[in-house]
Design a protein around this motif. Structure first.
Motif, short mmCIF file in Angstrom:
data_model
loop_
_atom_site.label_atom_id
_atom_site.label_comp_id
_atom_site.label_asym_id
_atom_site.label_seq_id
_atom_site.Cartn_x
_atom_site.Cartn_y
_atom_site.Cartn_z
N THR A 130 -153.70 -78.15 13.15
CA THR A 130 -153.30 -79.13 12.14
C THR A 130 -151.79 -79.07 11.99
OG1 THR A 130 -155.40 -78.83 10.97
CG2 THR A 130 -153.60 -79.85 9.73
N TRP A 131 -151.18 -80.25 11.83
CA TRP A 131 -149.73 -80.38 11.67
C TRP A 131 -149.47 -81.17 10.40
CZ3 TRP A 131 -146.54 -84.63 11.24
CH2 TRP A 131 -145.19 -84.46 11.50
N ASP A 132 -148.63 -80.64 9.52
CA ASP A 132 -148.25 -81.33 8.28
C ASP A 132 -146.75 -81.59 8.27
OD1 ASP A 132 -150.84 -81.13 7.34
OD2 ASP A 132 -150.39 -79.62 5.82
N TRP A 133 -146.37 -82.73 7.69
CA TRP A 133 -144.97 -83.05 7.40
C TRP A 133 -144.86 -83.06 5.89
CZ3 TRP A 133 -140.44 -83.36 9.78
CH2 TRP A 133 -139.39 -84.06 9.18
N GLU A 134 -143.97 -82.23 5.36
CA GLU A 134 -143.82 -82.11 3.91
C GLU A 134 -142.37 -82.28 3.50
OE1 GLU A 134 -147.42 -78.98 2.92
OE2 GLU A 134 -145.39 -78.18 3.15
N LYS A 135 -142.19 -82.59 2.22
CA LYS A 135 -140.85 -82.82 1.66
C LYS A 135 -140.76 -82.11 0.31
CE LYS A 135 -138.02 -86.76 0.19
NZ LYS A 135 -138.03 -88.22 0.07
N THR A 136 -139.57 -81.57 0.01
CA THR A 136 -139.32 -80.98 -1.30
C THR A 136 -138.02 -81.54 -1.86
OG1 THR A 136 -139.04 -78.92 -2.56
CG2 THR A 136 -138.12 -78.95 -0.34
N GLU A 137 -138.01 -81.75 -3.15
CA GLU A 137 -136.79 -82.19 -3.84
C GLU A 137 -136.35 -81.16 -4.87
OE1 GLU A 137 -137.59 -86.15 -5.28
OE2 GLU A 137 -137.45 -87.00 -3.26
N ASP A 138 -137.01 -79.98 -4.86
CA ASP A 138 -136.66 -78.93 -5.83
C ASP A 138 -136.30 -77.62 -5.14
OD1 ASP A 138 -139.12 -77.94 -5.04
OD2 ASP A 138 -140.13 -78.35 -6.94
N GLY A 139 -135.70 -77.75 -3.96
CA GLY A 139 -135.23 -76.56 -3.26
C GLY A 139 -136.33 -75.72 -2.63
N GLY A 140 -137.52 -76.26 -2.50
CA GLY A 140 -138.61 -75.53 -1.85
C GLY A 140 -139.61 -74.90 -2.80
N LYS A 141 -139.46 -75.14 -4.11
CA LYS A 141 -140.45 -74.59 -5.07
C LYS A 141 -141.79 -75.28 -4.89
CE LYS A 141 -136.91 -73.49 -8.43
NZ LYS A 141 -136.07 -74.16 -9.39
N THR A 142 -141.74 -76.61 -4.71
CA THR A 142 -142.97 -77.37 -4.45
C THR A 142 -142.74 -78.27 -3.25
OG1 THR A 142 -142.31 -79.15 -5.96
CG2 THR A 142 -143.68 -77.37 -6.88
N TRP A 143 -143.79 -78.45 -2.46
CA TRP A 143 -143.74 -79.30 -1.27
C TRP A 143 -144.79 -80.39 -1.41
CZ3 TRP A 143 -140.12 -78.76 2.50
CH2 TRP A 143 -139.38 -77.59 2.49
N ASN A 144 -144.43 -81.61 -1.03
CA ASN A 144 -145.34 -82.75 -1.10
C ASN A 144 -145.70 -83.21 0.31
OD1 ASN A 144 -145.25 -83.03 -4.01
ND2 ASN A 144 -143.13 -83.66 -3.69
N LEU A 145 -147.00 -83.29 0.56
CA LEU A 145 -147.50 -83.72 1.86
C LEU A 145 -147.14 -85.19 2.10
CD1 LEU A 145 -149.22 -83.03 4.38
CD2 LEU A 145 -151.20 -83.89 3.09
N GLN A 146 -146.52 -85.47 3.25
CA GLN A 146 -146.15 -86.82 3.63
C GLN A 146 -147.05 -87.37 4.75
OE1 GLN A 146 -143.14 -88.23 1.96
NE2 GLN A 146 -143.80 -86.48 0.75
N TRP A 147 -147.49 -86.45 5.64
CA TRP A 147 -148.26 -86.88 6.81
C TRP A 147 -149.01 -85.67 7.34
CZ3 TRP A 147 -145.49 -88.58 11.96
CH2 TRP A 147 -146.36 -89.36 12.74
N ARG A 148 -150.30 -85.82 7.63
CA ARG A 148 -151.10 -84.75 8.23
C ARG A 148 -151.73 -85.29 9.51
NH1 ARG A 148 -154.52 -81.79 4.28
NH2 ARG A 148 -152.68 -80.46 4.26
N ILE A 149 -151.53 -84.56 10.59
CA ILE A 149 -152.09 -84.95 11.88
C ILE A 149 -153.04 -83.86 12.36
CG2 ILE A 149 -151.60 -85.49 14.30
CD1 ILE A 149 -148.86 -86.47 13.48
N GLN A 150 -154.20 -84.29 12.84
CA GLN A 150 -155.15 -83.39 13.48
C GLN A 150 -154.94 -83.52 14.99
OE1 GLN A 150 -157.02 -81.27 11.72
NE2 GLN A 150 -156.26 -82.20 9.85
N TYR A 151 -154.64 -82.42 15.63
CA TYR A 151 -154.40 -82.40 17.07
C TYR A 151 -155.63 -81.85 17.79
CZ TYR A 151 -149.44 -83.53 17.12
OH TYR A 151 -148.23 -84.17 17.04
N ALA A 152 -155.99 -82.47 18.91
CA ALA A 152 -157.06 -81.98 19.78
C ALA A 152 -156.52 -82.01 21.22
CB ALA A 152 -158.30 -82.85 19.67
N ARG A 153 -156.69 -80.90 21.91
CA ARG A 153 -156.22 -80.82 23.29
C ARG A 153 -157.03 -81.78 24.16
NH1 ARG A 153 -152.94 -77.14 25.52
NH2 ARG A 153 -153.25 -75.62 23.84
N LYS A 154 -156.33 -82.54 25.01
CA LYS A 154 -157.00 -83.44 25.95
C LYS A 154 -157.82 -82.61 26.93
CE LYS A 154 -154.42 -87.66 26.20
NZ LYS A 154 -153.67 -88.54 27.10
N LYS A 155 -158.98 -83.11 27.25
CA LYS A 155 -159.88 -82.41 28.18
C LYS A 155 -159.46 -82.68 29.61
CE LYS A 155 -163.14 -81.47 24.93
NZ LYS A 155 -162.63 -80.54 24.03
#
Length: 155
Positions: A130-155
């Motif tokens: 799983t890969w998440d893209w997050e953003k914080t506006e308080d110096g890293g105290k809280t992070w807000n999820l912007q995008w979550r990707i589920q990765y699966a290896r190609k067969k």
């Protein structure tokens, strides 16, 4: 045995092999804001005598991006530079925290606000993560999820 492997994997130090799990061909899926499913592909290869990891991402909408990631032994840090076909550019530094592999930006400013962004790789298995893209506006105290990707290896 699998539990022992995942436990030891999560506790691995940051070294030149920390992102080797990522090398390969992947399908990527995520939920869009409208409820539809987004789909993409990501091809990750090692280049320059195996010292650099290069990423080639593209999705169904035409978005394309590439990154190069390199371990710098003198600083014992991973670095990544990302660029995309929408004019986006990010410069990241790598870390490991709570078993998650992380690339994080320095503090940036936009519209008068200070923020940082980060991507997290976690739930890492041989054929998925799983890969998440997050953003914080308080110096890293809280992070807000912007995008979550589920990765699966190609067969």
């Amino acid at each position: 045995l699998f539990f022992m492997w995942t436990k030891s994997f999560a506790q691995m130090p940051m070294d030149s092999s920390a992102f080797d799990f990522w090398v390969g061909e992947w399908t990527a899926t995520w939920s869009n804001a409208d409820g539809s499913t987004g789909k993409g592909k990501n091809r990750i290869v090692k280049i320059l005598d195996g010292k650099v990891i290069q990423e080639h991402f593209k999705d169904e909408s035409g978005f394309k991006g590439t990154s190069i990631s390199v371990y710098t032994p003198a600083q014992k840090k991973w670095r990544q530079a990302w660029a995309d076909n929408q004019g986006g550019y990010f410069d990241f530094e790598g870390d490991i925290s709570d078993g998650k592999k992380i690339f994080k930006t320095k503090m940036r400013e936009a519209n008068g606000k200070q923020y940082m962004s980060r991507m997290l790789f976690y739930d890492i298995k041989t054929d998925a993560f799983t890969w998440d893209w997050e953003k914080t506006e308080d110096g890293g105290k809280t992070w807000n999820l912007q995008w979550r990707i589920q990765y699966a290896r190609k067969k």
